[in-house]
Design a protein around this motif. Sequence first.
Motif, mmCIF file in Angstrom:
data_model
loop_
_atom_site.group_PDB
_atom_site.id
_atom_site.type_symbol
_atom_site.label_atom_id
_atom_site.label_comp_id
_atom_site.label_asym_id
_atom_site.label_seq_id
_atom_site.Cartn_x
_atom_site.Cartn_y
_atom_site.Cartn_z
ATOM 1 N N ILE A 187 0.830 -1.211 0.000
ATOM 2 C CA ILE A 187 0.000 0.000 0.000
ATOM 3 C C ILE A 187 0.862 1.258 0.000
ATOM 4 C CG2 ILE A 187 -1.634 1.348 1.371
ATOM 5 C CD1 ILE A 187 -2.813 -1.425 2.238
ATOM 6 N N ARG A 188 1.877 1.298 0.839
ATOM 7 C CA ARG A 188 2.739 2.482 0.865
ATOM 8 C C ARG A 188 3.513 2.648 -0.432
ATOM 9 N NH1 ARG A 188 3.408 0.800 6.273
ATOM 10 N NH2 ARG A 188 5.260 -0.418 5.725
ATOM 11 N N SER A 189 3.858 1.535 -1.072
ATOM 12 C CA SER A 189 4.668 1.595 -2.291
ATOM 13 C C SER A 189 3.885 2.109 -3.488
ATOM 14 C CB SER A 189 5.253 0.219 -2.603
ATOM 15 O OG SER A 189 6.088 -0.219 -1.551
ATOM 16 N N ILE A 190 2.593 1.775 -3.560
ATOM 17 C CA ILE A 190 1.796 2.150 -4.735
ATOM 18 C C ILE A 190 0.974 3.410 -4.523
ATOM 19 C CG2 ILE A 190 1.658 -0.256 -5.493
ATOM 20 C CD1 ILE A 190 -1.280 -0.244 -4.516
ATOM 21 N N ALA A 191 0.778 3.814 -3.281
ATOM 22 C CA ALA A 191 -0.153 4.915 -2.969
ATOM 23 C C ALA A 191 0.059 6.171 -3.814
ATOM 24 C CB ALA A 191 -0.081 5.256 -1.488
ATOM 25 N N PRO A 192 1.300 6.644 -4.031
ATOM 26 C CA PRO A 192 1.462 7.903 -4.780
ATOM 27 C C PRO A 192 1.076 7.799 -6.257
ATOM 28 C CG PRO A 192 3.434 7.365 -3.501
ATOM 29 C CD PRO A 192 2.587 6.141 -3.524
ATOM 30 N N TYR A 193 0.900 6.581 -6.770
ATOM 31 C CA TYR A 193 0.747 6.417 -8.214
ATOM 32 C C TYR A 193 -0.658 5.967 -8.620
ATOM 33 C CZ TYR A 193 5.601 6.197 -6.906
ATOM 34 O OH TYR A 193 6.807 6.461 -6.308
ATOM 35 N N ILE A 194 -1.549 5.799 -7.648
ATOM 36 C CA ILE A 194 -2.914 5.376 -7.948
ATOM 37 C C ILE A 194 -3.649 6.497 -8.680
ATOM 38 C CG2 ILE A 194 -5.137 4.712 -6.941
ATOM 39 C CD1 ILE A 194 -3.567 3.417 -4.646
ATOM 40 N N ARG A 195 -4.285 6.135 -9.817
ATOM 41 C CA ARG A 195 -4.995 7.122 -10.621
ATOM 42 C C ARG A 195 -6.505 6.882 -10.607
ATOM 43 N NH1 ARG A 195 -1.929 6.068 -16.061
ATOM 44 N NH2 ARG A 195 -2.082 3.974 -15.202
ATOM 45 N N SER A 196 -6.941 5.770 -11.193
ATOM 46 C CA SER A 196 -8.368 5.460 -11.205
ATOM 47 C C SER A 196 -8.543 3.981 -11.488
ATOM 48 C CB SER A 196 -9.106 6.271 -12.278
ATOM 49 O OG SER A 196 -8.826 5.764 -13.572
ATOM 50 N N LYS A 197 -9.734 3.466 -11.184
ATOM 51 C CA LYS A 197 -9.981 2.031 -11.358
ATOM 52 C C LYS A 197 -10.002 1.624 -12.828
ATOM 53 C CE LYS A 197 -14.014 0.460 -10.249
ATOM 54 N NZ LYS A 197 -15.191 0.168 -9.394
ATOM 55 N N THR A 198 -10.125 2.600 -13.732
ATOM 56 C CA THR A 198 -10.098 2.263 -15.156
ATOM 57 C C THR A 198 -8.688 2.226 -15.727
ATOM 58 O OG1 THR A 198 -10.395 4.578 -15.785
ATOM 59 C CG2 THR A 198 -12.389 3.250 -15.513
ATOM 60 N N LYS A 199 -7.703 2.736 -14.964
ATOM 61 C CA LYS A 199 -6.344 2.839 -15.490
ATOM 62 C C LYS A 199 -5.304 2.065 -14.683
ATOM 63 C CE LYS A 199 -7.165 7.453 -17.426
ATOM 64 N NZ LYS A 199 -6.773 8.886 -17.378
ATOM 65 N N ASP A 200 -5.566 1.833 -13.402
ATOM 66 C CA ASP A 200 -4.565 1.206 -12.543
ATOM 67 C C ASP A 200 -4.393 -0.272 -12.861
ATOM 68 O OD1 ASP A 200 -4.251 3.601 -11.194
ATOM 69 O OD2 ASP A 200 -5.782 3.115 -9.702
ATOM 70 N N PRO A 201 -3.182 -0.794 -12.688
ATOM 71 C CA PRO A 201 -2.968 -2.229 -12.882
ATOM 72 C C PRO A 201 -3.581 -3.031 -11.736
ATOM 73 C CG PRO A 201 -0.999 -1.236 -11.983
ATOM 74 C CD PRO A 201 -1.951 -0.096 -12.251
ATOM 75 N N ALA A 202 -3.714 -4.326 -11.943
ATOM 76 C CA ALA A 202 -4.097 -5.211 -10.849
ATOM 77 C C ALA A 202 -2.943 -5.278 -9.861
ATOM 78 C CB ALA A 202 -4.411 -6.604 -11.385
ATOM 79 N N VAL A 203 -3.260 -5.133 -8.576
ATOM 80 C CA VAL A 203 -2.248 -5.224 -7.526
ATOM 81 C C VAL A 203 -2.705 -6.269 -6.510
ATOM 82 C CG1 VAL A 203 -0.953 -4.028 -5.730
ATOM 83 C CG2 VAL A 203 -1.583 -2.813 -7.834
ATOM 84 N N ILE A 204 -1.817 -7.213 -6.205
ATOM 85 C CA ILE A 204 -2.142 -8.334 -5.317
ATOM 86 C C ILE A 204 -1.076 -8.446 -4.239
ATOM 87 C CG2 ILE A 204 -2.293 -10.868 -5.206
ATOM 88 C CD1 ILE A 204 -3.565 -10.784 -7.992
ATOM 89 N N SER A 205 -1.512 -8.746 -3.042
ATOM 90 C CA SER A 205 -0.593 -8.991 -1.927
ATOM 91 C C SER A 205 -0.726 -10.445 -1.482
ATOM 92 C CB SER A 205 -0.920 -8.059 -0.757
ATOM 93 O OG SER A 205 -0.093 -8.330 0.349
#
Length: 348
Positions: free
Chosen positions: A76-94
């Motif tokens: 979450i901390r690693s991706i937080a600054p780069y989140i744009r929108s649900k139509t553009k963001d990649p799938a992210v899994i933990s």
Amino acid sequence: MNAIVFSFTRNGAKISLKLQKYLDSCGFATEIFTTRRYRDLDPALKEIGPSLQLMCKEAFPLCRLMVFIGATGIAIRSIAPYIRSKTKDPAVISIDEQGKFVIPLLSGHIGGANGLAAGIAAFLKAVPVITTATDVNDLFAVDEWAARHNMSIYNMQSAKTFASNLVDCKKVGVKSEFPIRGPLPKGLVLAEDGPVGLAISLRKSVQPFVETVVLRPRILHLGIGCRRGTPKDNIEELVIQELKKLKVTMSVVKGIASIDVKKDEEGLLSFAEENAFPIRFYSAEELNAVEGDFTPSAFVAKTVGVDNVCERAAVLDSGGGKLLLRKTGRNGVTLAIAAEEYVVDFNE
């Protein structure tokens, strides 16, 4: 690289090695990264550097999938600054470092994280932790279904209202310009109008409900011919002009087709690349074999061996679909547009 996996422990690195094989078998090109301490476990492992944050920044717009094997907080901390929108963001899994739980964090529906998490969990013999409301209530997820069926979505805000109504056990309407095969999902009813609903149409201007989610199937194929050296702008201008007349946009275009003698035409290739359209080139023999009533040209037949390129190419590329636009030309470009036959099936 369209999938990237990060791990931070010895066991996490071992899981990433297994996961790379699985993801590659699913069609991903996967790279796996770990810390310097565990990099030497296997030649496939690369070192995270110069920093995890910088790697995430670079990977976020390029990857279809990002996997973090470790604490969800790290992801979450690693991706937080780069989140744009649900139509553009990649799938992210933990995934936890013991491989017990697989948690989709971002783009569960449109990016496919929920489905990927389920597949990864089955492979690792782990538990998928799905939290989206429609999934936990076994309801139709309009954004996930649209993504799987190569549709563009218009009005994401209404998509949220659509999902909320289903979760609240309210009926939502469905209106389609295409035939519907099979039963409707739970909570959906055929309707001409109403407060909230789903419209399946090539045109985003179709708004039968007060709040309408419009799903537009990508089923149009552009057949394009052009004079040698025709610039990209000429092609784009004609395409936009004719799509506008049909009251559609390039978001419903699935691909481009032409004759193989144009396979090195820079303007045509640039237009396809700029719009991320696949482009196919057919031989004169293949185009001549297409059945139908096409606009003939003796000059074209003498030049390339087939009496019409754009109409035949569009129909062939669409699998024998219907011509919506017959041959039209401007500034050295000829264009025809065909639509695939399309049937809506909510059970696929």
